[in-house]
Design a protein around this motif. Structure first.
Motif, PDB file in Angstrom:
ATOM      1  N   GLN A  89       0.832  -1.202   0.000  1.00  0.00           N
ATOM      2  CA  GLN A  89       0.000   0.000   0.000  1.00  0.00           C
ATOM      3  C   GLN A  89       0.869   1.254   0.000  1.00  0.00           C
ATOM      4  OE1 GLN A  89      -2.409  -0.894   3.468  1.00  0.00           O
ATOM      5  NE2 GLN A  89      -4.196  -1.342   2.205  1.00  0.00           N
ATOM      6  N   LEU A  90       1.936   1.240   0.777  1.00  0.00           N
ATOM      7  CA  LEU A  90       2.839   2.389   0.786  1.00  0.00           C
ATOM      8  C   LEU A  90       3.487   2.580  -0.579  1.00  0.00           C
ATOM      9  CD1 LEU A  90       4.582   2.064   4.272  1.00  0.00           C
ATOM     10  CD2 LEU A  90       2.950   3.821   3.544  1.00  0.00           C
ATOM     11  N   ARG A  91       3.882   1.473  -1.204  1.00  0.00           N
ATOM     12  CA  ARG A  91       4.474   1.558  -2.547  1.00  0.00           C
ATOM     13  C   ARG A  91       3.450   2.106  -3.538  1.00  0.00           C
ATOM     14  NH1 ARG A  91       4.969  -1.467  -7.254  1.00  0.00           N
ATOM     15  NH2 ARG A  91       6.990  -1.266  -8.288  1.00  0.00           N
ATOM     16  N   ALA A  92       2.206   1.612  -3.448  1.00  0.00           N
ATOM     17  CA  ALA A  92       1.161   2.087  -4.347  1.00  0.00           C
ATOM     18  C   ALA A  92       0.900   3.575  -4.140  1.00  0.00           C
ATOM     19  CB  ALA A  92      -0.123   1.289  -4.132  1.00  0.00           C
ATOM     20  N   TYR A  93       1.006   4.028  -2.892  1.00  0.00           N
ATOM     21  CA  TYR A  93       0.830   5.454  -2.606  1.00  0.00           C
ATOM     22  C   TYR A  93       1.951   6.273  -3.248  1.00  0.00           C
ATOM     23  CZ  TYR A  93       1.090   9.794   0.074  1.00  0.00           C
ATOM     24  OH  TYR A  93       1.188  11.109   0.442  1.00  0.00           O
ATOM     25  N   LEU A  94       3.190   5.771  -3.181  1.00  0.00           N
ATOM     26  CA  LEU A  94       4.331   6.495  -3.739  1.00  0.00           C
ATOM     27  C   LEU A  94       4.226   6.663  -5.249  1.00  0.00           C
ATOM     28  CD1 LEU A  94       7.325   5.025  -1.698  1.00  0.00           C
ATOM     29  CD2 LEU A  94       6.369   7.324  -1.538  1.00  0.00           C
ATOM     30  N   ILE A  95       3.625   5.663  -5.925  1.00  0.00           N
ATOM     31  CA  ILE A  95       3.516   5.746  -7.394  1.00  0.00           C
ATOM     32  C   ILE A  95       2.145   6.281  -7.818  1.00  0.00           C
ATOM     33  CG2 ILE A  95       5.204   3.897  -7.739  1.00  0.00           C
ATOM     34  CD1 ILE A  95       2.903   2.005  -8.371  1.00  0.00           C
ATOM     35  N   ASN A  96       1.400   6.841  -6.841  1.00  0.00           N
ATOM     36  CA  ASN A  96       0.096   7.469  -7.109  1.00  0.00           C
ATOM     37  C   ASN A  96      -0.972   6.490  -7.562  1.00  0.00           C
ATOM     38  OD1 ASN A  96       1.052  10.123  -6.505  1.00  0.00           O
ATOM     39  ND2 ASN A  96       2.003  10.199  -8.536  1.00  0.00           N
ATOM     40  N   ALA A  97      -0.791   5.205  -7.250  1.00  0.00           N
ATOM     41  CA  ALA A  97      -1.833   4.227  -7.551  1.00  0.00           C
ATOM     42  C   ALA A  97      -2.901   4.209  -6.462  1.00  0.00           C
ATOM     43  CB  ALA A  97      -1.222   2.831  -7.697  1.00  0.00           C
ATOM     44  N   LEU A  98      -2.554   4.689  -5.270  1.00  0.00           N
ATOM     45  CA  LEU A  98      -3.502   4.851  -4.176  1.00  0.00           C
ATOM     46  C   LEU A  98      -3.512   6.313  -3.742  1.00  0.00           C
ATOM     47  CD1 LEU A  98      -3.065   1.844  -1.686  1.00  0.00           C
ATOM     48  CD2 LEU A  98      -4.974   2.288  -3.229  1.00  0.00           C
ATOM     49  N   ALA A 114      13.322   3.444  -4.838  1.00  0.00           N
ATOM     50  CA  ALA A 114      14.141   3.703  -6.011  1.00  0.00           C
ATOM     51  C   ALA A 114      13.229   3.996  -7.195  1.00  0.00           C
ATOM     52  CB  ALA A 114      15.035   2.506  -6.306  1.00  0.00           C
ATOM     53  N   PRO A 115      13.654   4.852  -8.127  1.00  0.00           N
ATOM     54  CA  PRO A 115      12.796   5.180  -9.270  1.00  0.00           C
ATOM     55  C   PRO A 115      12.362   3.947 -10.040  1.00  0.00           C
ATOM     56  CG  PRO A 115      14.703   6.622  -9.186  1.00  0.00           C
ATOM     57  CD  PRO A 115      14.942   5.563  -8.157  1.00  0.00           C
ATOM     58  N   ASP A 116      11.115   3.957 -10.444  1.00  0.00           N
ATOM     59  CA  ASP A 116      10.537   2.858 -11.214  1.00  0.00           C
ATOM     60  C   ASP A 116      10.208   3.398 -12.598  1.00  0.00           C
ATOM     61  OD1 ASP A 116       9.644   0.367 -11.760  1.00  0.00           O
ATOM     62  OD2 ASP A 116       7.815   0.484 -10.564  1.00  0.00           O
ATOM     63  N   ILE A 117      10.768   2.786 -13.648  1.00  0.00           N
ATOM     64  CA  ILE A 117      10.497   3.249 -15.016  1.00  0.00           C
ATOM     65  C   ILE A 117       9.153   2.673 -15.455  1.00  0.00           C
ATOM     66  CG2 ILE A 117      11.284   3.268 -17.403  1.00  0.00           C
ATOM     67  CD1 ILE A 117      14.121   2.954 -16.379  1.00  0.00           C
ATOM     68  N   VAL A 118       8.170   3.548 -15.531  1.00  0.00           N
ATOM     69  CA  VAL A 118       6.813   3.114 -15.854  1.00  0.00           C
ATOM     70  C   VAL A 118       6.627   3.022 -17.360  1.00  0.00           C
ATOM     71  CG1 VAL A 118       4.367   3.656 -15.619  1.00  0.00           C
ATOM     72  CG2 VAL A 118       5.946   4.167 -13.745  1.00  0.00           C
ATOM     73  N   ARG A 119       6.106   1.877 -17.828  1.00  0.00           N
ATOM     74  CA  ARG A 119       5.756   1.727 -19.239  1.00  0.00           C
ATOM     75  C   ARG A 119       4.370   2.320 -19.462  1.00  0.00           C
ATOM     76  NH1 ARG A 119      10.393  -1.279 -17.720  1.00  0.00           N
ATOM     77  NH2 ARG A 119      11.340  -2.150 -19.595  1.00  0.00           N
ATOM     78  N   ASP A 120       4.255   3.159 -20.454  1.00  0.00           N
ATOM     79  CA  ASP A 120       2.978   3.819 -20.737  1.00  0.00           C
ATOM     80  C   ASP A 120       2.080   2.882 -21.521  1.00  0.00           C
ATOM     81  OD1 ASP A 120       1.072   5.818 -20.843  1.00  0.00           O
ATOM     82  OD2 ASP A 120       1.821   6.585 -22.748  1.00  0.00           O
ATOM     83  N   ILE A 121       0.932   2.561 -20.959  1.00  0.00           N
ATOM     84  CA  ILE A 121      -0.043   1.673 -21.604  1.00  0.00           C
ATOM     85  C   ILE A 121      -1.326   2.458 -21.820  1.00  0.00           C
ATOM     86  CG2 ILE A 121      -1.387  -0.447 -21.376  1.00  0.00           C
ATOM     87  CD1 ILE A 121       0.877  -1.530 -19.607  1.00  0.00           C
TER      88      ILE A 121
END
Length: 307
Positions: A89-98, A114-121
């Motif tokens: 949940q904390l991770r999801a909050y950091l990436i704005n998923a929550l 650490a930065p996560d390279i998000v693939r745009d879908i």
């Protein structure tokens, strides 16, 4: 007179929230319920009263702190206690998923990743993919591989995440087998017809294998003990069940197929890699047999209609 457990989802959610506060933050105020769920003071009081009737032994009111505190004998009745869930949940909050309200801390602890390279879908394409899976339809996709971009017909039947990227697990008529297609590499999409093969033929998807992880043999005793603790190994082994089609990604991500990585960096080895490779090879052969039988049946059916 016994009190019946709440039947409504939202009320059970508020009782779960009470236990979350008691367990993770070790205190609860009525205002916590009011602010989190945007309910009135009487409603929050009713929730606390109901919780007291159902699990009164779990908490007590401290007049000095003006808060409810967990009892020493606290045993949750509505909350599943999971460190993994909280950290996800904390991770999801950091990436704005929550959103902020979905993370129940009064004050979120200092946390970063650490930065996560998000693939745009494209959500519209994902919507069409989900529809194709649900309706068992083929679709045409403009797919960018490492060598070229071309239109291909596929029949997706599942989604898979390899730890970095999302894939489509799909039947590929031009290759006569089941393959993975990276979702973010789909550049265009068109409608097609009904899927011509059953997802049940994809044995690599439906079968699982147990990966037997052990400390790297070149580590010393102290390092080996640290790795066993880190991976929660029992008797020097951690067993991980995974779909055959996903084993490849797990092995690559953990560098378990490489022998030239220094022991301190590799940390673990796959004790049964030959067994895993053999299980994948067998599934591929048996899938080929099933596909061949299906093709023969389709040809025979077509010839029957031609007569």
């Amino acid at each position: 007179m016994s009190v019946s457990p709440p039947k409504s989802y939202i009320q059970r959610r508020r009782l779960e929230f009470i236990e979350w506060k008691l367990y993770w933050e070790r205190r609860l105020n009525r205002s916590d319920i009011e602010e989190q769920f945007e309910v009135s003071t009487p409603q929050a009081s009713t929730d606390i009263k109901l919780y007291r009737e159902l699990a009164g032994e779990n908490f007590e009111y401290d007049s000095g702190q003006k808060a409810y505190l967990p009892a020493k004998s606290f045993k949750p009745k509505f909350l599943t206690i999971s460190a993994d869930r909280l950290l996800l949940q904390l991770r999801a909050y950091l990436i704005n998923a929550l959103g902020r309200k979905d993370v129940w801390f009064r004050e979120i602890p200092p946390v970063d990743m650490a930065p996560d390279i998000v693939r745009d879908i494209d959500p519209r394409r994902l919507k069409r993919v989900l529809s194709a899976i649900r309706r068992k339809r083929q679709i045409e996709i403009e797919y960018q591989s490492l060598t070229k971009c071309k239109w291909r017909t596929i029949a997706p039947h599942a989604l898979a995440f390899d730890g970095y990227r999302w894939h489509l697990r799909a039947w590929s008529p031009d290759r006569n087998d089941f393959r993975d297609f990276v979702l973010s590499r789909i550049r265009g999409m068109r409608k097609s017809g009904p899927a011509s093969f059953s997802p049940e033929h994809d044995l690599e998807w439906h079968r699982k294998v147990v990966l037997k992880l052990c400390p790297h043999p070149d580590l010393d005793a102290q390092q080996t003990e640290a790795i066993q603790c880190d991976y929660n190994m029992k008797n020097g082994m951690r067993e991980v069940s995974v779909r055959l089609s996903m084993a490849y990604y797990f092995i690559k991500r953990m560098n378990l197929d490489l022998d030239d990585i220094p022991a301190k960096r590799a940390q673990i080895r796959l004790a049964n890699i030959d067994e895993v490779n053999e299980a994948i090879a067998v599934a591929k052969r048996e899938t080929g047999d099933l596909v061949g039988e299906a093709l023969a049946g389709q040809h025979a059916h077509a010839e029957q209609w031609d007569q």
